[in-house]
Design an enzyme around this catalytic site. Structure first.
Site, PDB file in Angstrom:
ATOM      1  N   ASP A  38      22.699  82.476 101.547  1.00 32.00           N
ATOM      2  CA  ASP A  38      23.332  83.219 102.639  1.00 32.00           C
ATOM      3  C   ASP A  38      24.376  82.369 103.337  1.00 32.00           C
ATOM      4  OD1 ASP A  38      22.033  85.557 102.349  1.00 32.00           O
ATOM      5  OD2 ASP A  38      20.580  85.229 103.953  1.00 32.00           O
ATOM      6  N   LYS A  60      26.571  88.484 103.722  1.00 36.02           N
ATOM      7  CA  LYS A  60      27.151  89.783 104.047  1.00 36.02           C
ATOM      8  C   LYS A  60      28.617  89.668 104.448  1.00 36.02           C
ATOM      9  CE  LYS A  60      23.229  91.817 103.369  1.00 36.02           C
ATOM     10  NZ  LYS A  60      22.568  90.553 102.924  1.00 36.02           N
ATOM     11  N   MET A 189      19.983  88.305 117.269  1.00 32.11           N
ATOM     12  CA  MET A 189      21.115  89.233 117.121  1.00 32.11           C
ATOM     13  C   MET A 189      21.371  89.978 118.425  1.00 32.11           C
ATOM     14  SD  MET A 189      19.889  90.684 113.415  1.00 32.11           S
ATOM     15  CE  MET A 189      18.158  90.661 113.847  1.00 32.11           C
TER      16      MET A 189
HETATM   17  N1  SAH Z   1      15.781  84.612 109.499  1.00 32.14           N
HETATM   18  C1  SAH Z   1      16.480  84.027 110.615  1.00 32.14           C
HETATM   19  C2  SAH Z   1      17.053  85.066 111.532  1.00 32.14           C
HETATM   20  C3  SAH Z   1      18.110  85.893 110.914  1.00 32.14           C
HETATM   21  S1  SAH Z   1      18.779  87.087 112.005  1.00 32.14           S
HETATM   22  C4  SAH Z   1      15.529  83.111 111.366  1.00 32.14           C
HETATM   23  O1  SAH Z   1      14.352  83.105 111.107  1.00 32.14           O
HETATM   24  O2  SAH Z   1      15.993  82.356 112.215  1.00 32.14           O
HETATM   25  C5  SAH Z   1      20.216  86.279 112.591  1.00 32.14           C
HETATM   26  C6  SAH Z   1      20.065  85.976 114.048  1.00 32.14           C
HETATM   27  O3  SAH Z   1      19.236  84.841 114.193  1.00 32.14           O
HETATM   28  C7  SAH Z   1      21.343  85.618 114.733  1.00 32.14           C
HETATM   29  O4  SAH Z   1      22.020  86.754 115.170  1.00 32.14           O
HETATM   30  C8  SAH Z   1      20.854  84.812 115.905  1.00 32.14           C
HETATM   31  O5  SAH Z   1      20.389  85.612 116.940  1.00 32.14           O
HETATM   32  C9  SAH Z   1      19.664  84.121 115.310  1.00 32.14           C
HETATM   33  N2  SAH Z   1      20.025  82.788 114.847  1.00 32.14           N
HETATM   34  C10 SAH Z   1      20.012  82.331 113.601  1.00 32.14           C
HETATM   35  N3  SAH Z   1      20.371  81.043 113.560  1.00 32.14           N
HETATM   36  C11 SAH Z   1      20.614  80.690 114.826  1.00 32.14           C
HETATM   37  C12 SAH Z   1      20.991  79.480 115.453  1.00 32.14           C
HETATM   38  N4  SAH Z   1      21.216  78.376 114.757  1.00 32.14           N
HETATM   39  N5  SAH Z   1      21.135  79.460 116.796  1.00 32.14           N
HETATM   40  C13 SAH Z   1      20.901  80.557 117.520  1.00 32.14           C
HETATM   41  N6  SAH Z   1      20.531  81.716 116.987  1.00 32.14           N
HETATM   42  C14 SAH Z   1      20.386  81.788 115.657  1.00 32.14           C
END
Ligand code: SAH
Length: 538
Positions: A38, A60, A189
């Site tokens: 990803d 995406k 998100m």
């Molecule tokens: N599977 C991922 C989440 C995916 S959804 C997990 O477990 O972390 C994507 C969302 O995750 C983003 O919109 C944001 O809200 C959050 N996110 C992912 N990485 C991030 C980061 N480094 N800092 C802050 N938010 C993050």
């Protein structure tokens, strides 16, 4: 355990800091035939992939993760792929008997569609395993100094999506329940709809004055945290221009940040440091600096071009095989790696050195009685990195000078008798002649072979741009100084302080009409970092 063929591994890559990747994820990345990845995976996450692994971007949005950054580059594709196609390709690859890693940001089962992919695989009869990752909700909060639970403040924590599937007819979020929830709310998100969501929570009864925070780029370089209240966070986020990825945390625990913020208190926080080493060698220094809080710009000034196919290298390797060298001098980790590669090509390994005649200690009788017992050729190394690289090939250096310059090796070699012996100096093409000259003067027959050449790497515009606001530029060799200053010309960031690894590098800096701000006392990477830290603390 390595990766099994025909199996798909749904692997979490963590929130962005490469150090938060699990041991299991690295093991699988190193073993996989095919890796589907990803956009939100840590920089360098794929560096450990096999040289012949197939790396496929299935994010995406158009791919902006640099791939093929391993020392040899990888085959890869970089276009955006819809979920249905990803599912198909996972199944296809597994059915073709590949070991497949599906690498996702954070944890695969936390808003990662890992559940859906697992179901598709299950339906297709493809075996899969799940490797959890550190999820952003926990990690970004922790890096912001916000404990998602706390004995006094929060006995529960809820992970909530702030942005639902727009195709879903009705909202699954029960704002009343979330308003009543007795603990911390963590929204993934959640930036785009922050204003609406906060209003919905307040309307449903959540305290408008409750502390709330947005954590942008959690655990990544440049992480930022904006703190406000539930009522005012949307304004603050807009004002500060907080962008994705960001996480929203709502709850009294946000107030704990005042005492618990640690990221911003690290010694090099907010300092931009340029690392000019060749890409293949930069990672250790870059990681150390990042660990101290620095924002690292990698601007490799040189690249290593192997020259092990040359006649002189082949000849030297033949002589190693024939046991002709009494002394072998290696001057860099690159040299060690390439010499062993050349030896391997000739069907030799470390045992070949055992055939070399032993060197006598100075003043030692011909019988060798009383001298230390060595098996074959004497191995000399400049610098601990070179010695470490030798150890990786099962060889421990006999002679390792305390200072890491050729002169020190010359001095250290004074305790062995080299007159009449054949000596190999295997090194870079453009090295200085101090060592061979000194050994020849003492009567040795010296073969100097170039295992590699360091050639100039033209930095990308983006990297050059990033250096313009640098606080420090680090130099670890005179060749990087020359190449970088020539490559940058008048775009060299003259306001930055220059940290040099030692006197020879410093001389090259001054030759380039620049000023050395700090010179390391110990002429190795740790010494360089120490010098930089001292300077930053002042
Ligand atoms: N599977 C991922 C989440 C995916 S959804 C997990 O477990 O972390 C994507 C969302 O995750 C983003 O919109 C944001 O809200 C959050 N996110 C992912 N990485 C991030 C980061 N480094 N800092 C802050 N938010 C993050």
């Amino acid at each position: 355990m390595s990766a099994r063929e025909g199996v798909v591994y749904l692997v979490g890559a963590g929130p962005g800091d490469p150090g938060l990747m699990t041991a299991r994820s690295l093991e699988l990345i190193a073993a996989a035939d095919t890796i589907f990845y990803d956009r939100l995976i840590p920089p360098g996450a794929l560096d450990g992939a096999r040289r012949d692994a197939e790396l496929v971007y299935v994010g995406k949005a158009p791919g902006d993760v640099p791939v093929g950054r391993g020392p040899y580059g990888h085959r890869s594709t970089g276009t955006s792929v819809p979920q249905g196609e990803t599912n198909e390709r996972l199944v296809e690859a597994a059915r073709a008997g590949k070991s497949v890693v599906r690498l996702k940001g954070g944890d695969p089962f936390v808003f990662g569609r890992g559940g859906e992919e697992g179901e598709v695989l299950r339906d297709a009869g493809v075996e899969f395993e799940v490797v959890p990752g550190v999820t952003a909700g926990v990690a970004a909060s922790a890096y912001a100094g916000i404990p998602v639970t706390h004995r006094d403040d929060a006995s529960a924590v809820a992970f909530v999506t702030g942005h639902e599937d727009p195709e879903k007819a009705e909202t699954a979020l029960d704002w009343e329940a979330l308003a009543r929830f007795p603990g911390t709310l963590v929204f993934y998100m959640g930036v785009k709809r922050l204003r609406d969501n906060a209003a919905a929570l307040i309307a449903a009864g959540r305290d408008a004055d409750e502390p709330a925070a947005a954590v942008e780029r959690g655990t990544m370089e440049g992480q930022r945290t904006v703190v406000a209240t539930l009522a005012t966070l949307a304004d603050a986020v807009e004002r500060e221009g907080v962008g994705a990825p960001a996480l929203i945390v709502v709850g009294p625990v946000v107030g704990r940040r005042e005492a618990l913020a640690w990221l911003e208190r690290r010694p090099l926080h907010g300092k931009r440091v340029v690392v000019t080493r060749a890409r293949a060698q930069a990672s250790g220094l870059a990681a150390t600096l990042r660990g101290l809080g620095a924002e690292v710009v990698e601007l490799p000034a040189i690249r290593i071009e192997p020259r092990i196919d040359s006649a002189e290298v082949r000849e030297a390797v033949e002589r190693i095989g024939a046991g002709e060298y009494s002394l072998v001098c290696l001057t860099s980790p690159n040299g060690v790696g390439l010499l062993f590669e050349a030896m391997r090509d000739a069907g030799l390994d470390a045992r070949a050195f055992g055939k070399g005649p032993e060197l006598r200690q100075v003043g030692e009788a011909d019988s060798g009685a009383g001298g230390e017992v060595r098996a074959g050729a004497t191995i000399a190394a400049i610098g601990p990195g070179t010695a470490r690289a030798l150890t990786e090939h099962g060889v421990s250096a006999d002679i390792l000078p305390e200072r890491f310059v050729a002169e020190a090796l010359v001095e250290a070699l004074e305790r062995v008798e080299v007159a009449g012996s054949r000596v190999l100096i295997a090194r870079a093409a453009e090295a200085r002649d101090v060592l061979p000259e000194a050994l020849r003067e003492r009567g040795a027959e010296v073969d100097v072979v170039a295992l590699y050449e360091t050639v100039r790497e033209q930095p990308t515009d983006a990297a050059v741009e990033a250096t313009q606001s640098a606080d420090y530029v680090t130099f670890t060799s005179s060749s990087t100084v020359r190449n970088l200053t020539e490559a940058l010309g008048d775009r060299f960031p003259t306001a930055a302080r220059i940290v040099s690894i030692g006197p020879i590098t410093s001389e090259a800096v001054r030759d380039a009409n620049l000023e050395v701000s700090v010179e390391a006392e110990r002429h190795d990477i740790d010494g360089l970092v120490e010098a930089l830290l001292d300077d930053a603390a002042r």
